[in-house]
Design an enzyme around this catalytic site. Structure first.
Site, PDB file in Angstrom:
ATOM      1  N   ASP A 182      -3.804  19.750 -15.535  1.00 31.55           N
ATOM      2  CA  ASP A 182      -4.202  18.399 -15.922  1.00 31.55           C
ATOM      3  C   ASP A 182      -3.701  18.211 -17.356  1.00 31.55           C
ATOM      4  OD1 ASP A 182      -5.509  16.147 -16.918  1.00 31.55           O
ATOM      5  OD2 ASP A 182      -7.304  16.471 -15.710  1.00 31.55           O
ATOM      6  N   ARG A 210       0.857  -1.201   0.000  1.00 30.13           N
ATOM      7  CA  ARG A 210       0.000   0.000   0.000  1.00 30.13           C
ATOM      8  C   ARG A 210       0.886   1.242   0.000  1.00 30.13           C
ATOM      9  NH1 ARG A 210      -1.394   1.880   4.596  1.00 30.13           N
ATOM     10  NH2 ARG A 210      -2.239  -0.010   5.520  1.00 30.13           N
ATOM     11  N   LYS A 212      -5.203   7.084 -19.859  1.00 31.58           N
ATOM     12  CA  LYS A 212      -5.373   7.576 -21.227  1.00 31.58           C
ATOM     13  C   LYS A 212      -4.074   7.433 -22.028  1.00 31.58           C
ATOM     14  CE  LYS A 212      -9.367   8.731 -19.480  1.00 31.58           C
ATOM     15  NZ  LYS A 212      -9.630  10.068 -18.950  1.00 31.58           N
ATOM     16  N   TYR A 221     -12.898  18.385 -17.196  1.00 30.93           N
ATOM     17  CA  TYR A 221     -13.306  16.980 -17.338  1.00 30.93           C
ATOM     18  C   TYR A 221     -14.501  16.719 -16.416  1.00 30.93           C
ATOM     19  CZ  TYR A 221     -13.150  11.935 -16.682  1.00 30.93           C
ATOM     20  OH  TYR A 221     -13.484  10.611 -16.583  1.00 30.93           O
TER      21      TYR A 221
HETATM   22  C1  LIG Z   1     -10.114  10.605 -17.706  1.00 31.54           C
HETATM   23  C2  LIG Z   1      -9.692  11.925 -17.211  1.00 31.54           C
HETATM   24  C3  LIG Z   1      -9.551  12.175 -15.836  1.00 31.54           C
HETATM   25  C4  LIG Z   1      -9.880  11.129 -14.786  1.00 31.54           C
HETATM   26  O1  LIG Z   1      -9.043  10.019 -14.858  1.00 31.54           O
HETATM   27  P1  LIG Z   1      -9.488   8.511 -14.433  1.00 31.54           P
HETATM   28  O2  LIG Z   1      -8.259   7.719 -14.673  1.00 31.54           O
HETATM   29  O3  LIG Z   1     -10.643   8.134 -15.288  1.00 31.54           O
HETATM   30  O4  LIG Z   1      -9.881   8.583 -12.991  1.00 31.54           O
HETATM   31  C5  LIG Z   1      -9.121  13.422 -15.450  1.00 31.54           C
HETATM   32  N1  LIG Z   1      -8.862  14.402 -16.348  1.00 31.54           N
HETATM   33  C6  LIG Z   1      -9.006  14.203 -17.675  1.00 31.54           C
HETATM   34  C7  LIG Z   1      -8.708  15.315 -18.625  1.00 31.54           C
HETATM   35  C8  LIG Z   1      -9.426  12.971 -18.154  1.00 31.54           C
HETATM   36  O5  LIG Z   1      -9.586  12.774 -19.468  1.00 31.54           O
END
Ligand SMILES: *Cc1c(COP(=O)(O)O)cnc(C)c1O
Length: 383
Positions: A171, A47, A196, A99
């Site tokens: 982000d 963890r 992603k 998002y």
């Molecule tokens: C998908 C996404 C998130 C969240 O990520 P998860 O891995 O689905 O929790 C945050 N910001 C952006 C721009 C995203 O495309």
């Protein structure tokens, strides 16, 4: 320092002290043996930390140019770590078109009285300056924005945020460090949904928060352990594997996205194409300056005589699914999918119409993708 592609290709390579495995092994053990009760080893309990997570964190921190990183079980968990470090009543300035999941988390925390959140149209620098008046604790930006691909000027925004006393976080999910490095433009920290583009194979969920400040990094690491939100062993292995091909995927998929955006923009069935690589996109010059590629995501609106649902269903090489950045092309209808948690008013304020379609372009042959789009455009006529 070696080049970006070199560092990416060698992520976790030749780093196994036990057997000298070329590729870093998967460690699934939950615990690591101690020599003596008092002697705490580098890895103790998974963890807290494990070898695969450490290699992944080291690699992303290196590629973003940060002091270190904390890898989490999802992108949202990385955003939550960032929010967790803010005082009660903290003032947050965030994008009106953030998002959907980020917006949902911020709204829920604001409703419970934890934060005061102000949403701004980040692509209008003046709006950010106004929202920062009187000071703020966190300025969160997302550029390009999802799904409308609006571009925020990171350098001038970071300057404004810092002058107001705010931590500036970006982000960087939509571009990855292969196409944009916000820390070099003045941001304090960068976060990702590693789900992603970083992993790129749509086979894990994870996140990562990269910091320039080691004291903040230590606090994030402390909380990830305390709350148990760190990235698991198998997922860390997959994400690290993804990094090795990140530069080549990002470049090839971006080139395909540009070709598709240009092709769509010339079609009579299409009313608008949102892609920063197009010359007439309002953020084109800025994107060309602060990014090293235009990205793998674009969105479009069909002409009034076309049906977006029929179009999405008629595609066969774009799978109807809500993610992005993988080697396989995807299509989504944000109003019904990724941004369904927003109220219709919030969606309207963000410019997300029911007719908006988002495409994530993969590694298929561009000619095949364009044929598929052409057939779906033909099928999308409402009459
Ligand atoms: C998908 C996404 C998130 C969240 O990520 P998860 O891995 O689905 O929790 C945050 N910001 C952006 C721009 C995203 O495309």
């Amino acid at each position: 320092m070696t080049g970006f592609a070199t560092r990416a290709a060698r992520a976790g390579i030749n780093r196994d002290p036990a057997h000298r495995a070329v590729t870093a092994p998967i460690h699934l053990s939950s615990a690591f043996a101690r020599e003596t009760p008092e002697l705490v080893p580098d890895f103790d309990y998974s963890r807290t930390a494990h070898p695969g997570r450490a290699l992944f964190e080291e690699s992303v921190a290196d590629l973003e140019g940060g002091a270190g990183a904390v890898a989490t079980a999802s992108g949202m968990a990385a955003i939550d770590l960032l929010l967790n470090d803010l005082p009660r009543g903290a003032r947050i300035v965030a994008p009106v078109d953030a998002y959907g999941g980020t917006r949902r988390l911020l709204d829920a925390r604001a409703t419970s009285g934890r934060f005061d959140v102000r949403y701004v149209r980040c692509w209008e620098t003046g709006e950010i300056a106004a929202a920062l008046e009187g000071g703020a604790d966190l300025l969160l930006i997302e550029t390009p924005s999802n799904p409308l691909l609006r571009i925020t000027d990171i350098e001038s925004t970071a300057r404004l945020g810092k002058a107001a006393g705010a931590l500036v976080a970006v982000d960087n999910t939509l571009l990855s460090p292969a196409l944009q490095r916000p820390l070099t433009l003045g941001a304090d920290c960068v976060l990702h949904s590693a789900t992603k583009l970083i992993n790129g194979h749509s086979d894990m969920v994870g996140g990562v928060l990269v910091e320039t400040d080691t004291a903040r990094l230590d606090r994030h690491r402390w909380w990830a352990n305390a709350a148990g939100t760190g990235l698991a062993g198998f997922d860390a292995f997959l994400a690290l594997r993804g990094i090795r091909t990140l530069p080549v995927r990002a470049r090839t998929q971006s080139a395909a996205a540009l070709e598709i955006a240009e092709w769509l923009a010339a079609r009579p069935e299409v009313a608008a194409v949102h892609y920063p690589g197009l010359n007439d996109h309002p953020g084109h010059a800025l994107a060309a300056r602060q990014q090293s590629g235009f990205g793998v995501v674009l969105s479009l609106e069909l002409a009034p005589d076309r049906d977006a649902r029929v179009f999405a269903k008629a595609l066969s090489l774009f799978t109807l699914a809500q993610s992005l950045g993988g080697v396989e092309s995807l299509v989504s209808l944000p109003a019904l999918m990724t941004h369904a948690a927003m109220t219709p008013d919030a969606r309207a304020a963000a410019g997300i119409s029911d007719r908006l379609i988002r495409l994530s372009v993969g590694l298929e042959d561009v000619a095949d993708l364009i044929s598929d789009l052409e057939a779906a455009l033909t099928a999308s006529a409402t009459t």
